[in-house]
Design a protein around this motif. Sequence first.
Motif, PDB file in Angstrom:
ATOM      1  N   THR A 220      45.548  18.269  92.801  1.00 47.43           N
ATOM      2  CA  THR A 220      46.860  18.618  92.246  1.00 47.43           C
ATOM      3  C   THR A 220      47.781  17.426  92.435  1.00 47.43           C
ATOM      4  O   THR A 220      48.119  17.067  93.567  1.00 47.43           O
ATOM      5  CB  THR A 220      47.440  19.866  92.931  1.00 47.43           C
ATOM      6  OG1 THR A 220      46.532  20.960  92.783  1.00 47.43           O
ATOM      7  CG2 THR A 220      48.777  20.232  92.312  1.00 47.43           C
TER       8      THR A 220
ATOM      9  N   ARG B 219      46.795  19.713  87.568  1.00 49.48           N
ATOM     10  CA  ARG B 219      45.627  20.053  88.388  1.00 49.48           C
ATOM     11  C   ARG B 219      44.352  19.648  87.655  1.00 49.48           C
ATOM     12  O   ARG B 219      44.110  20.105  86.534  1.00 49.48           O
ATOM     13  CB  ARG B 219      45.609  21.548  88.692  1.00 49.48           C
ATOM     14  CG  ARG B 219      46.814  22.032  89.501  1.00 49.48           C
ATOM     15  CD  ARG B 219      46.782  23.538  89.703  1.00 49.48           C
ATOM     16  NE  ARG B 219      47.911  24.012  90.488  1.00 49.48           N
ATOM     17  CZ  ARG B 219      49.098  24.344  89.971  1.00 49.48           C
ATOM     18  NH1 ARG B 219      49.286  24.275  88.646  1.00 49.48           N
ATOM     19  NH2 ARG B 219      50.073  24.751  90.763  1.00 49.48           N
TER      20      ARG B 219
ATOM     21  N   LEU C 226      39.483  20.438  93.469  1.00 48.59           N
ATOM     22  CA  LEU C 226      40.648  20.506  92.604  1.00 48.59           C
ATOM     23  C   LEU C 226      41.699  19.554  93.174  1.00 48.59           C
ATOM     24  O   LEU C 226      42.087  19.677  94.339  1.00 48.59           O
ATOM     25  CB  LEU C 226      41.203  21.925  92.552  1.00 48.59           C
ATOM     26  CG  LEU C 226      42.375  22.134  91.586  1.00 48.59           C
ATOM     27  CD1 LEU C 226      41.861  22.175  90.148  1.00 48.59           C
ATOM     28  CD2 LEU C 226      43.125  23.420  91.923  1.00 48.59           C
TER      29      LEU C 226
ATOM     30  N   GLU D 192      41.596  20.005  97.241  1.00 46.67           N
ATOM     31  CA  GLU D 192      41.115  21.284  97.755  1.00 46.67           C
ATOM     32  C   GLU D 192      39.697  21.542  97.266  1.00 46.67           C
ATOM     33  O   GLU D 192      39.419  21.424  96.070  1.00 46.67           O
ATOM     34  CB  GLU D 192      42.018  22.426  97.284  1.00 46.67           C
ATOM     35  CG  GLU D 192      41.544  23.805  97.702  1.00 46.67           C
ATOM     36  CD  GLU D 192      42.468  24.919  97.250  1.00 46.67           C
ATOM     37  OE1 GLU D 192      42.129  26.101  97.480  1.00 46.67           O
ATOM     38  OE2 GLU D 192      43.527  24.607  96.661  1.00 46.67           O
TER      39      GLU D 192
ATOM     40  N   PHE E  10      49.426  13.750  95.980  1.00 51.59           N
ATOM     41  CA  PHE E  10      48.447  14.721  95.488  1.00 51.59           C
ATOM     42  C   PHE E  10      47.810  15.454  96.656  1.00 51.59           C
ATOM     43  O   PHE E  10      47.848  14.993  97.806  1.00 51.59           O
ATOM     44  CB  PHE E  10      47.372  14.042  94.636  1.00 51.59           C
ATOM     45  CG  PHE E  10      46.493  13.058  95.377  1.00 51.59           C
ATOM     46  CD1 PHE E  10      45.266  13.448  95.907  1.00 51.59           C
ATOM     47  CD2 PHE E  10      46.890  11.736  95.533  1.00 51.59           C
ATOM     48  CE1 PHE E  10      44.449  12.548  96.579  1.00 51.59           C
ATOM     49  CE2 PHE E  10      46.082  10.824  96.194  1.00 51.59           C
ATOM     50  CZ  PHE E  10      44.858  11.223  96.723  1.00 51.59           C
TER      51      PHE E  10
ATOM     52  N   LYS F  48      53.505  18.977  87.773  1.00 56.22           N
ATOM     53  CA  LYS F  48      52.248  18.721  88.469  1.00 56.22           C
ATOM     54  C   LYS F  48      51.094  18.959  87.506  1.00 56.22           C
ATOM     55  O   LYS F  48      51.208  19.719  86.537  1.00 56.22           O
ATOM     56  CB  LYS F  48      52.099  19.596  89.703  1.00 56.22           C
ATOM     57  CG  LYS F  48      52.047  21.083  89.436  1.00 56.22           C
ATOM     58  CD  LYS F  48      51.957  21.887  90.728  1.00 56.22           C
ATOM     59  CE  LYS F  48      53.192  21.707  91.585  1.00 56.22           C
ATOM     60  NZ  LYS F  48      53.162  22.586  92.787  1.00 56.22           N
TER      61      LYS F  48
ATOM     62  N   ALA G  35      43.734  25.171  87.065  1.00 59.48           N
ATOM     63  CA  ALA G  35      43.304  23.870  86.542  1.00 59.48           C
ATOM     64  C   ALA G  35      43.879  23.617  85.155  1.00 59.48           C
ATOM     65  O   ALA G  35      43.898  24.509  84.301  1.00 59.48           O
ATOM     66  CB  ALA G  35      41.782  23.803  86.493  1.00 59.48           C
ATOM     67  N   ASP G  36      44.353  22.390  84.938  1.00 61.55           N
ATOM     68  CA  ASP G  36      44.899  21.990  83.640  1.00 61.55           C
ATOM     69  C   ASP G  36      43.902  21.218  82.800  1.00 61.55           C
ATOM     70  O   ASP G  36      44.078  21.087  81.582  1.00 61.55           O
ATOM     71  CB  ASP G  36      46.138  21.115  83.847  1.00 61.55           C
ATOM     72  CG  ASP G  36      47.243  21.848  84.572  1.00 61.55           C
ATOM     73  OD1 ASP G  36      47.716  22.857  84.033  1.00 61.55           O
ATOM     74  OD2 ASP G  36      47.615  21.407  85.679  1.00 61.55           O
TER      75      ASP G  36
ATOM     76  N   ASP H 183      51.347  15.321  91.728  1.00 68.19           N
ATOM     77  CA  ASP H 183      52.767  15.515  91.426  1.00 68.19           C
ATOM     78  C   ASP H 183      53.491  14.181  91.553  1.00 68.19           C
ATOM     79  O   ASP H 183      52.858  13.132  91.698  1.00 68.19           O
ATOM     80  CB  ASP H 183      53.380  16.587  92.329  1.00 68.19           C
ATOM     81  CG  ASP H 183      53.204  16.283  93.812  1.00 68.19           C
ATOM     82  OD1 ASP H 183      53.463  15.133  94.217  1.00 68.19           O
ATOM     83  OD2 ASP H 183      52.811  17.201  94.567  1.00 68.19           O
TER      84      ASP H 183
ATOM     85  N   GLY I 136      38.270  27.289  90.292  1.00 64.98           N
ATOM     86  CA  GLY I 136      39.187  26.229  89.899  1.00 64.98           C
ATOM     87  C   GLY I 136      40.109  26.651  88.768  1.00 64.98           C
ATOM     88  O   GLY I 136      41.295  26.315  88.755  1.00 64.98           O
TER      89      GLY I 136
END
Length: 455
Positions: free
Chosen positions: A222, A5, A220, A231, A228, A3, A30-31, A224, A25
């Motif tokens: 997310t 983010r 945010l 949020e 998704f 996943k 968070a990525d 996958d 976040g």
Amino acid sequence: MDKVRVLAPSGMLGAGWDHATVERGIALGADVISIDGGSTDSGPYYLGAATAKTTAKAVARDLRSLFTAAAGAGIPVIVGSCGTSGTDTGVDWVAGIAADVLAEEGLDLKVAKIYSEQNAAELKEHLDAGRVHPLPPLGELTAETLESCTHIVGAMGHEPIVAALRAGAQVVLAGRATDTAVAAAYPLMKGMPAGPTWHAAKIVECGGQCTSNPRAGGVLATIDADGFTIEPLDPAVSCTPISVAAHMLYESADPFEMREPAGTLDVRDARYTAVDDRIVRVEGSRFHTAEQYTIKLEGARITGYETVSFSAVRDPLILADIDAWAQLMRTMITQRVGQTLGLADDEYAFDLRLYGHNAVLDDLEPESGPPREVGVMLLVNAPDQATATAVAKVANPLMLHLPTPGMSYLPSLAFPFSPAEVERGAAYEFVLNHVVDCADPADLFRTELGEKTRA
């Protein structure tokens, strides 16, 4: 990664946000941080003049928030459409601010600049080869139109951004890009499926606009393998299935499809489900890869020079039939300009707008009855600034004292400022709404990858 983010702090760099929402976040894992730096919403001036609509201090404040958060978490920051319109000047402007912020904060980050401005001569080669096609409502493009533009940009997809990230960029400052490409680039690079990724990117493009309180901060996403979630970053704010689904209507000609350079997002079968009272899950989004990769062109040119004047009317006799008075004003201005300046109707243009009476909706206005007060705005356009101002000066006494045919006296209206004429400078119009067929997604773009910067 199973996943990814994506943190979207706001709909536009320079708009401002509470740094605590960005910190939240980061805490949520968070990525990547992505944010749009521009738009065509504010009209053609910013592209035509290569000027930003935001202030340097606001951009610096927002970059400081993003850089400090991202550096602490070890994640990249992606900014698209730098400097509002994504011109080369806009990219360099944001890059200069970024360099100052990095130095002040003592941060060691590698910055990539992706330029999207186009050369008219090179585009004419594509035009001659039959690789340029119009989008509605415009018709076939001509070389003369390309040459008339002061600036032309191409709206990049995610691929140049991905290439910069793979080359080691920790901060990507992109020229004109699709709003969604900025948020989609990192998840696609990490192997997330195209359907959920592009749909999530569309939902987060304007930050908190898909939430119950758009002013409270960003969101945010997310993503996958199956879909998704969205949020809000403010704990007091919520997303609902309706608020998330509704964003597909925003700036979209079709609520179920959205075209990107590489293909088309299709959300006909998307399902929006409330995970709880704040978070929404979306599944069923698909992406159809196009047979031909295309890049959309945006260009602006000067249409003339403008001078504006503004007067206020409170006289009840004028307001009783304000439309007739406005038509008399138009007639008198035309006559006096011809008498005093010797200008024909096709040598200048003017617009008379009655604020407080149909200025916004015109004939579509459903309300009727005389207004209580009206602001009269005169906007003159001419081939040069001196002529535009001269026309506005000829209209000055009419804007101050024009009576209705039945009045036996000269009314006194009100200018809110002195001098009454304000020179606005060059006016621009969008003239390109075309796409270019590209064999390689990076064909029209140029990337500069700098070394890490340390104070």
